[in-house]
Design a protein around this motif. Sequence first.
Motif, short mmCIF file in Angstrom:
data_model
loop_
_atom_site.label_atom_id
_atom_site.label_comp_id
_atom_site.label_asym_id
_atom_site.label_seq_id
_atom_site.Cartn_x
_atom_site.Cartn_y
_atom_site.Cartn_z
N ASP A 153 0.83 -1.21 0.00
CA ASP A 153 0.00 0.00 0.00
C ASP A 153 0.86 1.26 0.00
O ASP A 153 0.58 2.22 -0.70
CB ASP A 153 -0.93 0.02 1.21
CG ASP A 153 -2.02 -1.05 1.14
OD1 ASP A 153 -2.24 -1.62 0.05
OD2 ASP A 153 -2.63 -1.31 2.20
N TYR A 154 1.94 1.24 0.79
CA TYR A 154 2.85 2.37 0.86
C TYR A 154 3.49 2.62 -0.51
O TYR A 154 3.59 3.76 -0.97
CB TYR A 154 3.89 2.10 1.94
CG TYR A 154 4.81 3.23 2.32
CD1 TYR A 154 4.46 4.57 2.16
CD2 TYR A 154 6.04 2.95 2.90
CE1 TYR A 154 5.31 5.59 2.55
CE2 TYR A 154 6.89 3.97 3.30
CZ TYR A 154 6.54 5.29 3.11
OH TYR A 154 7.39 6.29 3.51
N ALA A 155 3.93 1.55 -1.17
CA ALA A 155 4.53 1.68 -2.51
C ALA A 155 3.50 2.20 -3.51
O ALA A 155 3.81 3.07 -4.34
CB ALA A 155 5.09 0.33 -2.96
N ASP A 156 2.25 1.70 -3.45
CA ASP A 156 1.20 2.19 -4.33
C ASP A 156 0.96 3.68 -4.13
O ASP A 156 0.78 4.44 -5.09
CB ASP A 156 -0.13 1.45 -4.08
CG ASP A 156 -0.17 0.05 -4.68
OD1 ASP A 156 0.77 -0.34 -5.41
OD2 ASP A 156 -1.16 -0.66 -4.41
N CYS A 157 0.96 4.12 -2.88
CA CYS A 157 0.75 5.54 -2.57
C CYS A 157 1.88 6.39 -3.15
O CYS A 157 1.62 7.45 -3.73
CB CYS A 157 0.65 5.75 -1.06
SG CYS A 157 -0.85 5.06 -0.34
N ALA A 158 3.10 5.92 -3.01
CA ALA A 158 4.24 6.66 -3.57
C ALA A 158 4.15 6.72 -5.09
O ALA A 158 4.37 7.79 -5.69
CB ALA A 158 5.54 5.99 -3.13
N ALA A 159 3.80 5.61 -5.72
CA ALA A 159 3.71 5.57 -7.18
C ALA A 159 2.59 6.47 -7.69
O ALA A 159 2.75 7.19 -8.69
CB ALA A 159 3.49 4.13 -7.65
N ALA A 160 1.46 6.46 -7.03
CA ALA A 160 0.33 7.29 -7.45
C ALA A 160 0.67 8.77 -7.34
O ALA A 160 0.40 9.56 -8.27
CB ALA A 160 -0.90 6.95 -6.61
N GLN A 161 1.28 9.18 -6.23
CA GLN A 161 1.64 10.59 -6.07
C GLN A 161 2.70 10.99 -7.09
O GLN A 161 2.65 12.07 -7.66
CB GLN A 161 2.15 10.85 -4.65
CG GLN A 161 2.50 12.31 -4.40
CD GLN A 161 1.27 13.21 -4.47
OE1 GLN A 161 0.30 12.98 -3.78
NE2 GLN A 161 1.33 14.23 -5.30
N TYR A 162 3.66 10.12 -7.34
CA TYR A 162 4.70 10.40 -8.32
C TYR A 162 4.08 10.60 -9.71
O TYR A 162 4.46 11.52 -10.43
CB TYR A 162 5.72 9.26 -8.35
CG TYR A 162 6.88 9.52 -9.29
CD1 TYR A 162 7.99 10.23 -8.85
CD2 TYR A 162 6.85 9.07 -10.60
CE1 TYR A 162 9.06 10.48 -9.71
CE2 TYR A 162 7.91 9.32 -11.46
CZ TYR A 162 9.00 10.03 -11.02
OH TYR A 162 10.05 10.28 -11.88
N ALA A 163 3.13 9.75 -10.06
CA ALA A 163 2.46 9.89 -11.35
C ALA A 163 1.79 11.27 -11.46
O ALA A 163 1.92 11.95 -12.49
CB ALA A 163 1.43 8.78 -11.55
N LEU A 164 1.11 11.69 -10.41
CA LEU A 164 0.46 12.99 -10.42
C LEU A 164 1.47 14.13 -10.53
O LEU A 164 1.26 15.09 -11.28
CB LEU A 164 -0.41 13.17 -9.17
CG LEU A 164 -1.64 12.28 -9.07
CD1 LEU A 164 -2.35 12.51 -7.73
CD2 LEU A 164 -2.59 12.53 -10.24
N ILE A 165 2.59 14.01 -9.81
CA ILE A 165 3.63 15.04 -9.87
C ILE A 165 4.16 15.19 -11.29
O ILE A 165 4.43 16.31 -11.75
CB ILE A 165 4.78 14.70 -8.88
CG1 ILE A 165 4.31 14.90 -7.44
CG2 ILE A 165 6.02 15.54 -9.16
CD1 ILE A 165 5.26 14.34 -6.40
N ARG A 166 4.28 14.08 -11.98
CA ARG A 166 4.79 14.09 -13.36
C ARG A 166 3.72 14.45 -14.40
O ARG A 166 3.99 14.46 -15.59
CB ARG A 166 5.38 12.72 -13.72
CG ARG A 166 6.64 12.39 -12.99
CD ARG A 166 7.75 13.28 -13.46
NE ARG A 166 9.02 12.77 -13.00
CZ ARG A 166 10.17 13.20 -13.46
NH1 ARG A 166 10.20 14.12 -14.37
NH2 ARG A 166 11.28 12.72 -12.98
N GLY A 167 2.51 14.71 -13.94
CA GLY A 167 1.44 15.09 -14.86
C GLY A 167 0.71 13.92 -15.48
O GLY A 167 0.00 14.08 -16.48
N TYR A 168 0.85 12.74 -14.91
CA TYR A 168 0.17 11.55 -15.41
C TYR A 168 -0.97 11.18 -14.47
O TYR A 168 -0.95 11.53 -13.30
CB TYR A 168 1.14 10.36 -15.51
CG TYR A 168 2.23 10.57 -16.52
CD1 TYR A 168 1.97 10.53 -17.87
CD2 TYR A 168 3.55 10.80 -16.11
CE1 TYR A 168 2.97 10.70 -18.81
CE2 TYR A 168 4.56 10.99 -17.04
CZ TYR A 168 4.27 10.94 -18.39
OH TYR A 168 5.26 11.12 -19.32
#
Length: 130
Positions: free
Chosen positions: A62-77
């Motif tokens: 869950d922690y990894a999913d949260c990091a990946a989701a936020q990273y995607a948003l930061i990158r505009g995805y």
Amino acid sequence: MIRAAIISLTGLALMACTDVSGDEVSRAAPDYLGVDTSLLDGDLVQFHVTMDQLGAPEDLNDYADCAAAQYALIRGYGFARHVRTKTKQESGIWKADAVYTISPALPRGLRTLDAQVVVQDCKANGIPTV
């Protein structure tokens, strides 16, 4: 006499599971120790997440999913797709090496994440993001 000793020991064991007020002692909250992010290639991203006091191994995912989701948003995805995760425990500390792809459109695959929805869920559940 032996039966009385067994009952007494059972009572002591049960008392050890309660605090002085008589309420059950709750398990400590997970301790989120950080995320390191590496862009591997274009849309392929690696996350090293570290935790202590896991309730279940899924907490690390869950922690990894949260990091990946936020990273995607930061990158505009708007989306991410889980590729793989390797986990290990060292001296009571849990670590995961997780890889995701990020994309502007819903990717093909089984473990896809709608980044906006996942980040909202993470915040609601007290799980930090990048």
